[in-house]
Enzyme design. Structure first.
Site, PDB file in Angstrom:
ATOM      1  N   GLU A 226       0.842  -1.206   0.000  1.00 31.58           N
ATOM      2  CA  GLU A 226       0.000   0.000   0.000  1.00 31.58           C
ATOM      3  C   GLU A 226       0.868   1.245   0.000  1.00 31.58           C
ATOM      4  O   GLU A 226       1.984   1.231   0.504  1.00 31.58           O
ATOM      5  CB  GLU A 226      -0.901   0.019   1.252  1.00 31.58           C
ATOM      6  CG  GLU A 226      -2.299  -0.538   1.028  1.00 31.58           C
ATOM      7  CD  GLU A 226      -3.188   0.359   0.155  1.00 31.58           C
ATOM      8  OE1 GLU A 226      -2.666   1.192  -0.609  1.00 31.58           O
ATOM      9  OE2 GLU A 226      -4.418   0.212   0.244  1.00 31.58           O
ATOM     10  N   ASP A 227       0.332   2.321  -0.559  1.00 25.33           N
ATOM     11  CA  ASP A 227       1.025   3.610  -0.457  1.00 25.33           C
ATOM     12  C   ASP A 227       0.796   4.221   0.914  1.00 25.33           C
ATOM     13  O   ASP A 227       1.710   4.761   1.530  1.00 25.33           O
ATOM     14  CB  ASP A 227       0.582   4.570  -1.568  1.00 25.33           C
ATOM     15  CG  ASP A 227      -0.927   4.683  -1.691  1.00 25.33           C
ATOM     16  OD1 ASP A 227      -1.636   3.726  -1.333  1.00 25.33           O
ATOM     17  OD2 ASP A 227      -1.406   5.740  -2.144  1.00 25.33           O
TER      18      ASP A 227
ATOM     19  N   ASP B 296      -4.769   4.756   6.209  1.00 30.97           N
ATOM     20  CA  ASP B 296      -5.452   5.876   6.854  1.00 30.97           C
ATOM     21  C   ASP B 296      -6.398   5.281   7.908  1.00 30.97           C
ATOM     22  O   ASP B 296      -5.968   4.934   9.005  1.00 30.97           O
ATOM     23  CB  ASP B 296      -6.172   6.652   5.742  1.00 30.97           C
ATOM     24  CG  ASP B 296      -6.638   8.029   6.168  1.00 30.97           C
ATOM     25  OD1 ASP B 296      -6.524   8.361   7.356  1.00 30.97           O
ATOM     26  OD2 ASP B 296      -7.132   8.771   5.310  1.00 30.97           O
TER      27      ASP B 296
ATOM     28  N   PHE C  49      -2.881  17.074   4.185  1.00 28.47           N
ATOM     29  CA  PHE C  49      -3.269  16.564   2.867  1.00 28.47           C
ATOM     30  C   PHE C  49      -2.026  16.384   2.006  1.00 28.47           C
ATOM     31  O   PHE C  49      -1.496  17.334   1.446  1.00 28.47           O
ATOM     32  CB  PHE C  49      -4.254  17.520   2.197  1.00 28.47           C
ATOM     33  CG  PHE C  49      -5.190  16.790   1.293  1.00 28.47           C
ATOM     34  CD1 PHE C  49      -6.547  16.741   1.552  1.00 28.47           C
ATOM     35  CD2 PHE C  49      -4.702  16.095   0.185  1.00 28.47           C
ATOM     36  CE1 PHE C  49      -7.398  16.032   0.728  1.00 28.47           C
ATOM     37  CE2 PHE C  49      -5.542  15.381  -0.640  1.00 28.47           C
ATOM     38  CZ  PHE C  49      -6.902  15.356  -0.364  1.00 28.47           C
TER      39      PHE C  49
ATOM     40  N   ARG D 218      -0.063  12.065  -8.645  1.00 30.56           N
ATOM     41  CA  ARG D 218       0.523  10.752  -8.339  1.00 30.56           C
ATOM     42  C   ARG D 218       1.957  10.664  -8.845  1.00 30.56           C
ATOM     43  O   ARG D 218       2.767   9.916  -8.304  1.00 30.56           O
ATOM     44  CB  ARG D 218      -0.292   9.633  -9.001  1.00 30.56           C
ATOM     45  CG  ARG D 218      -1.705   9.460  -8.478  1.00 30.56           C
ATOM     46  CD  ARG D 218      -2.288   8.152  -9.017  1.00 30.56           C
ATOM     47  NE  ARG D 218      -3.735   8.071  -8.924  1.00 30.56           N
ATOM     48  CZ  ARG D 218      -4.410   7.626  -7.870  1.00 30.56           C
ATOM     49  NH1 ARG D 218      -3.759   7.227  -6.796  1.00 30.56           N
ATOM     50  NH2 ARG D 218      -5.727   7.574  -7.887  1.00 30.56           N
TER      51      ARG D 218
HETATM   52  C1  PRP Z   1      -6.192   5.362  -0.671  1.00 30.11           C
HETATM   53  C2  PRP Z   1      -4.845   4.738  -0.382  1.00 30.11           C
HETATM   54  C3  PRP Z   1      -5.206   3.451   0.313  1.00 30.11           C
HETATM   55  C4  PRP Z   1      -6.486   3.812   1.055  1.00 30.11           C
HETATM   56  C5  PRP Z   1      -6.173   4.082   2.505  1.00 30.11           C
HETATM   57  O1  PRP Z   1      -6.712   4.769  -1.827  1.00 30.11           O
HETATM   58  O2  PRP Z   1      -4.141   4.488  -1.579  1.00 30.11           O
HETATM   59  O3  PRP Z   1      -5.475   2.436  -0.612  1.00 30.11           O
HETATM   60  O4  PRP Z   1      -6.985   5.032   0.460  1.00 30.11           O
HETATM   61  O5  PRP Z   1      -7.333   4.525   3.187  1.00 30.11           O
HETATM   62  P1  PRP Z   1      -8.013   3.684   4.341  1.00 30.11           P
HETATM   63  O6  PRP Z   1      -6.947   3.163   5.241  1.00 30.11           O
HETATM   64  O7  PRP Z   1      -8.872   4.725   5.017  1.00 30.11           O
HETATM   65  O8  PRP Z   1      -8.839   2.588   3.731  1.00 30.11           O
HETATM   66  P2  PRP Z   1      -7.943   5.401  -2.608  1.00 30.11           P
HETATM   67  O9  PRP Z   1      -9.205   4.765  -2.143  1.00 30.11           O
HETATM   68  O10 PRP Z   1      -7.858   6.893  -2.543  1.00 30.11           O
HETATM   69  O11 PRP Z   1      -7.726   4.913  -4.096  1.00 30.11           O
HETATM   70  P3  PRP Z   1      -6.419   5.134  -4.995  1.00 30.11           P
HETATM   71  O12 PRP Z   1      -5.354   4.234  -4.449  1.00 30.11           O
HETATM   72  O13 PRP Z   1      -6.850   4.720  -6.358  1.00 30.11           O
HETATM   73  O14 PRP Z   1      -6.044   6.595  -4.898  1.00 30.11           O
HETATM   74 MG    MG Z   2      -6.827   8.066  -3.712  1.00 27.83          MG
HETATM   75 MN    MN Z   3      -5.297   3.111  -2.660  1.00 32.04          MN
END
Ligand code: PRP
Ligand code: MG
Ligand code: MN
Length: 181
Positions: free
Chosen positions: A98-99, A102, A151, A164
């Site tokens: 994961e990146d 949250d 942010f 990104r």
């Molecule tokens: C973001 C991030 C994680 C997730 C973390 O993805 O890349 O996958 O949110 O949030 P959480 O711990 O509250 O679940 P996002 O849903 O924005 O999609 P993306 O990776 O396509 O930007």
């Molecule tokens: Mg996202």
């Molecule tokens: Mn994501």
């Protein structure tokens, strides 16, 4: 694009050094295992491509895309699989990449799905961690950097799908997301 950044939190060099360190740890820990790298699209695509080059082991790479189900704020905790893995995971040692973590809702759902599919082991590596935002008890096995509650964008992380491709991670200027940019 860089004009929209208020402050750089982690430079490209700092990020690459951390990736190399994580790669060394993972290489040591997964020797002799049946490693499957699982990239969670889209955010993890840059981290995973750097990370796998620093893992000196035979491994498979697969991709999953998920989205929160009918709730943009993700507060429901219901996650929908938009793109599933190509191959069965039974008996595999899965490392989810994961990146950022949250609330932890995306990952807790994914881990649950993979364990029900009889993976041999499921662990998590995240480049960035916002532990104070967690709503479910979830801790990554490998972590890059702790992030303040700001942010942030770059290195895979987006705001409205942009930024990104920044090679560093920075804080977005408030006027950008308040619509006055
Ligand atoms: C973001 C991030 C994680 C997730 C973390 O993805 O890349 O996958 O949110 O949030 P959480 O711990 O509250 O679940 P996002 O849903 O924005 O999609 P993306 O990776 O396509 O930007
Ligand atoms: Mg996202
Ligand atoms: Mn994501």
């Amino acid at each position: 694009m860089r004009n929209d950044i208020q402050e750089v939190l982690f430079t490209e060099q700092e990020i690459q050094e951390k990736v190399a360190e994580l790669g060394r740890q993972i290489t040591a820990d997964y020797a002799g295992k049946n490693l499957l790298i699982l990239c969670v699209l889209k955010g993890a695509f840059i981290f995973v491509s750097d990370l796998v080059k620093k893992i000196d082991l035979k491994l498979d790479i697969d991709f999953m895309a998920v989205s929160s189900y009918g709730n943009a704020t993700k507060s429901s905790g219901v996650v929908k699989i938009v793109k599933d893995l190509d191959a069965p995971v039974e008996g595999r040692d899965i490392l989810i990449v994961e990146d950022i973590i949250d609330s932890g809702l995306t990952l807790s759902y994914l881990i649950d799905v993979l364990e029900r599919r009889n993976a041999h082991s499921v662990k998590v590596v995240t480049m960035f961690d916002k532990p104070h935002r967690r709503t479910v008890g979830l801790e990554a096995d490998y972590k890059g950097f702790l992030i303040p509650d700001a942010f942030i964008v770059g290195y895979g992380l987006d705001y409205a799908e942009k930024y990104r491709n920044l090679p560093f991670v920075g804080v977005l200027k408030p006027e950008v997301y308040s619509g006055h940019a």
